[in-house]
Enzyme design. Sequence first.
Site, PDB file in Angstrom:
ATOM      1  N   PRO A 231       0.864  -1.179   0.000  1.00 51.64           N
ATOM      2  CA  PRO A 231       0.000   0.000   0.000  1.00 51.64           C
ATOM      3  C   PRO A 231       0.906   1.236   0.000  1.00 51.64           C
ATOM      4  O   PRO A 231       1.536   1.556   1.003  1.00 51.64           O
ATOM      5  CB  PRO A 231      -0.780  -0.133   1.313  1.00 51.64           C
ATOM      6  CG  PRO A 231       0.047  -1.012   2.177  1.00 51.64           C
ATOM      7  CD  PRO A 231       0.965  -1.819   1.317  1.00 51.64           C
ATOM      8  N   ASP A 405       5.839   2.698   2.159  1.00 54.20           N
ATOM      9  CA  ASP A 405       4.981   1.547   2.429  1.00 54.20           C
ATOM     10  C   ASP A 405       4.135   1.894   3.652  1.00 54.20           C
ATOM     11  O   ASP A 405       4.653   1.996   4.772  1.00 54.20           O
ATOM     12  CB  ASP A 405       5.892   0.320   2.696  1.00 54.20           C
ATOM     13  CG  ASP A 405       5.094  -0.949   2.931  1.00 54.20           C
ATOM     14  OD1 ASP A 405       3.880  -0.866   3.213  1.00 54.20           O
ATOM     15  OD2 ASP A 405       5.707  -2.035   2.829  1.00 54.20           O
ATOM     16  N   HIS A 406       2.853   2.065   3.419  1.00 52.28           N
ATOM     17  CA  HIS A 406       1.979   2.549   4.496  1.00 52.28           C
ATOM     18  C   HIS A 406       1.788   1.511   5.606  1.00 52.28           C
ATOM     19  O   HIS A 406       1.266   1.817   6.675  1.00 52.28           O
ATOM     20  CB  HIS A 406       0.623   2.948   3.900  1.00 52.28           C
ATOM     21  CG  HIS A 406      -0.030   4.096   4.618  1.00 52.28           C
ATOM     22  ND1 HIS A 406       0.307   4.474   5.903  1.00 52.28           N
ATOM     23  CD2 HIS A 406      -0.995   4.961   4.239  1.00 52.28           C
ATOM     24  CE1 HIS A 406      -0.426   5.499   6.273  1.00 52.28           C
ATOM     25  NE2 HIS A 406      -1.220   5.817   5.276  1.00 52.28           N
ATOM     26  N   ARG A 407       2.197   0.260   5.359  1.00 56.79           N
ATOM     27  CA  ARG A 407       2.141  -0.729   6.443  1.00 56.79           C
ATOM     28  C   ARG A 407       3.173  -0.415   7.509  1.00 56.79           C
ATOM     29  O   ARG A 407       3.053  -0.805   8.661  1.00 56.79           O
ATOM     30  CB  ARG A 407       2.423  -2.140   5.899  1.00 56.79           C
ATOM     31  CG  ARG A 407       1.386  -2.647   4.933  1.00 56.79           C
ATOM     32  CD  ARG A 407       1.835  -3.944   4.304  1.00 56.79           C
ATOM     33  NE  ARG A 407       3.112  -3.810   3.633  1.00 56.79           N
ATOM     34  CZ  ARG A 407       3.811  -4.803   3.106  1.00 56.79           C
ATOM     35  NH1 ARG A 407       3.358  -6.027   3.194  1.00 56.79           N
ATOM     36  NH2 ARG A 407       4.946  -4.581   2.503  1.00 56.79           N
TER      37      ARG A 407
END
Length: 433
Positions: A231, A405-407
């Site tokens: 994401p 990386d939005h994680r």
Amino acid sequence: MSELIEIKIPDLGGADAVDITEVLIKAGDTVEPEQTLAIMESDKATMDLPSSVAGTVKEVILKVGDKVSQGTLVAVLHPLNETATAAQAPGQTAAEKLPAILTPPKPIKTVTESSPPAATTQAPTSNSQAPTSSGQAHATPSVRLLARELGVDLSKVTQASGTKGRILKQDVHNFVQKIMHQGGASGASGAAIPALPAIDFSQFGATETRALSKLKRLSGEHMLNVCLNLPMVTQHDEADITELESFRKTNNAQAAETKLTGLVFIIKALVATLTKFPQFNSSLAADGQALIYKKYFNIGIAVETPNGLVVPVIKGADGMGLEQLSTTLSELSEQARNGKLLPSAMQGAGMTISSLGGIGGSAFTPIVNAPEVAILGVSRAKMQPLWNGTEFIPRLMLPLDLSYDHRVIDGAEAARFLVALTHYLGDVRRLLL
Ligand code: CAO
């Protein structure tokens, strides 16, 4: 009668147990210097093994499927001229005589920095952790890596088009396509993404079809995987580099030896920012349950080459001054453009910079070089009117694009990261604090 020459595998830049995928010589063949004797494939690259000598092949030791490392015997040759034996040390036995070390292997395809450094230890994306039971399948490490990335259980791949029943990458792709079509036909839902329809463009006018380079195909594959699995969000900001540029120009005018480009200041500022925000210099653990923080500061630099994009890595950038960074950057980008980078030179980055500033553009959204968690895009600096509270003043503004990386990284952290970076670039004296 001339002495025999043993051809051995040279330094592979740290790579070990590399697969031999093709052997191009047989007993009785005559080989020229630079002639490719065999093709090797590691997780990161395919390399050819050029001979450093001319000779007639007496015996080929290697066969397809062998795993080789530095020093593995490839073949034994009768030299064609005496120069090949000139370096023989006195007292060597026949078998020891003149192990002709090959010229360094030439990478002929590379997956770019975007690829995980070692398939067995670093899974780049969540899909790559999909359980597989493909241990018995006959496939090279790079095919296994592809299967892991696509979540394919190799034991279920029945088509094996390679020699001796070896599963090739195309077999894995065919398997995935088959599954996707079956899913579509049965109306099953899931992550399978329908293939784009094939279109005959010649119905609209003249066309010409040219094959993509291997580098483009491999890096494209990886980028698609990243896009499907991460994401990603991109944060934009601008740094006021008016003072930096004035210092750079003065320095370049005075220092005849090493000219500094703006990029080396950005590398320096990025390293300083990474020390404050260590989560940007990390990778997700293979099980996705932890973050691995890197205590080293290795910066990947995307370099455009005639064959496509490669990402050499400046190792230990924190220990380098601006001039050393500049020299290292120009050496690496030259090697990249000449196709001379070894796989090890493209491994181990903590974060990557993709600079399009020399070309143009005001913003873009770079793709994270997984298993890294962030990438910095740099666009072209331009003079802009900046309000200083009283009036508009002309300032040189550098657009920066941070994809992450939005994680792993939250939006607020990304915004803070870019603010910190722009502060360093706004006044590079802060780098000394
Ligand atoms: N704003 C304005 N000018 C810039 C600039 C910026 N952000 N960045 C570079 N420039 C200028 C340089 O100062 C230089 O000008 P001079 O010739 O007057 O000194 C000129 O543009 C060319 O610079 P450069 O690109 O050769 O050097 P660099 O150190 O900035 O970059 C490298 C080196 C290797 C990153 C670059 O050559 C390159 O390959 N860029 C393309 C990377 C790429 O394709 N990324 C996309 C990845 S995603 O597909």
